[in-house]
Write a protein that holds these residues in place. Structure first.
Motif, short mmCIF file in Angstrom:
data_model
loop_
_atom_site.label_atom_id
_atom_site.label_comp_id
_atom_site.label_asym_id
_atom_site.label_seq_id
_atom_site.Cartn_x
_atom_site.Cartn_y
_atom_site.Cartn_z
N ALA A 33 0.85 -1.21 0.00
CA ALA A 33 0.00 0.00 0.00
C ALA A 33 0.88 1.25 0.00
N GLY A 34 1.94 1.22 0.81
CA GLY A 34 2.86 2.35 0.89
C GLY A 34 3.56 2.58 -0.44
N SER A 36 2.47 1.69 -3.49
CA SER A 36 1.56 2.21 -4.52
C SER A 36 1.25 3.68 -4.26
N GLN A 37 1.23 4.04 -2.96
CA GLN A 37 0.97 5.45 -2.61
C GLN A 37 2.14 6.32 -3.09
N ARG B 15 -3.92 9.70 5.69
CA ARG B 15 -3.24 8.64 4.92
C ARG B 15 -2.21 7.96 5.82
N ASP B 17 -0.29 5.32 7.59
CA ASP B 17 0.05 3.91 7.35
C ASP B 17 -0.19 3.03 8.56
N PHE B 20 -3.83 2.24 8.93
CA PHE B 20 -4.21 1.25 7.91
C PHE B 20 -3.70 -0.13 8.30
N LEU B 54 -5.84 -3.54 -0.58
CA LEU B 54 -5.29 -2.43 -1.38
C LEU B 54 -6.42 -1.63 -2.02
N PHE B 57 -7.91 0.43 0.64
CA PHE B 57 -7.03 1.57 0.96
C PHE B 57 -7.22 2.70 -0.07
#
Lengths: 123, 183
Positions: A33-34, A36-37, B15, B17, B20, B54, B57
């Motif tokens: 996720a990180g 793709s961000q 946002r 992390d 999440f 994902l 997210f």
């Protein structure tokens, strides 16, 4: 053992589902996720940079005019015109030979025009 | 406000992390268990679960916050499973697989009893609609209406799938018990 007891036992068993072990799954997901961000952020930055470049180019219209002239010269406009006239000639002569009504011929002409437009775009 | 709601807010607004990550840890076991029951392949289940989180997210901002976050995740997971079925273009093959005994991966689980292994194996004999409705309503505590919303399935179909699936499960478990006693 009756049916109700069986179903009660089944319900009790279903209510205790086996839990999969994490084994680094959560970490992998958060990492991806990180990533793709970050990719999206870089893409956004690159787009911003492109926008700035475009703004600089647009700020100097004379430079753009010169560029467009060069582009026009580089295009083979004569060969394109020849192709277009050949297509029109072909379409009209073919239409005259066919025993179709005016409406059908009109449709055929439209199709030919579409074909021409497609060729012009490709050229 | 619950811890989950706070984490969602943090993940959406900042946002964050860590927020999440906490949400993933909170829900990963259920989502993976659900997907494994549907696809029967631990690697594939993990891939789909990863895709589920994902997607969640990315779309976290579209989550209204009024509904059930867990239900929202399950609906993403179920769509991911359906997408996989469509993509693989082997729907008939996959459907044919249902009813056949698959290799059981006990090591995928943290701690699993003999009874639970029998149950998971019996669940493999059901079709995806029966498995999903029974899992959502009986294993993860969703109401019939919630399951209907998650699966985008009429309420009547949810109820009939559960009833049919449970009857099959009861018979399958009784058979496996008989076999164990005989051996």
């Amino acid at each position: 053992m009756n049916d109700d007891t069986d179903f009660e036992q089944l319900d009790a068993l279903l209510a205790r589902p086996a839990t999969p072990a994490d084994r680094g799954f959560s970490e992998r997901v958060v990492l991806r996720a990180g990533k793709s961000q970050r990719t999206r952020r870089y893409l956004f930055l690159a787009m911003g940079l492109c926008w700035f470049v475009l703004m600089f180019v647009a700020a100097s219209p004379q430079a753009i005019y010169a560029d467009l002239m060069t582009l026009a010269q580089s295009l083979e406009t004569i060969s394109l015109r020849n192709t277009v006239s050949d297509q029109i000639e072909f379409a009209t002569s073919a239409a005259r030979q066919l025993p179709y009504s005016t409406a059908t011929l009109l449709l055929l002409a439209l199709a030919a025009l579409g074909n021409l437009a497609k060729m012009a775009i490709r050229a | 406000m619950t811890t989950e709601s706070l984490l969602i807010l943090r993940a959406v607004a900042r946002r964050d992390d860590e927020a999440f990550s906490a949400l993933v840890r909170m829900h990963q076991a259920k989502i993976r268990a659900y997907l494994l029951r549907l696809c029967r392949d631990p690697d594939l289940a993990d891939d789909m679960a990863q895709e589920t989180f994902l997607t969640a997210f990315r779309k976290l901002q579209s989550f209204k916050g009024t509904g059930n976050f867990s239900g929202w995740l399950f609906s993403i997971a179920h769509n991911s499973f359906l997408q996989h079925l469509r993509k693989s273009k082997r729907r008939t093959e996959v459907t044919e697989q249902y009813g056949r005994q698959q290799e059981f991966h006990a090591d995928y689980y943290e701690d699993i009893s003999e009874e639970q292994i029998d149950l998971e194996q019996a669940l493999q004999q059901l079709n995806p609609d029966e498995t999903s409705t029974i899992t959502l309503c009986h294993s993860f505590g969703f109401s019939h209406q919630e399951a209907s919303d998650i699966l985008d399935m009429p309420l009547g179909s949810v109820k009939s799938n559960i009833s049919r699936g449970k009857t099959k499960l009861k018979q399958l478990l009784a058979t496996s018990k008989d076999l164990e006693e005989a051996s």
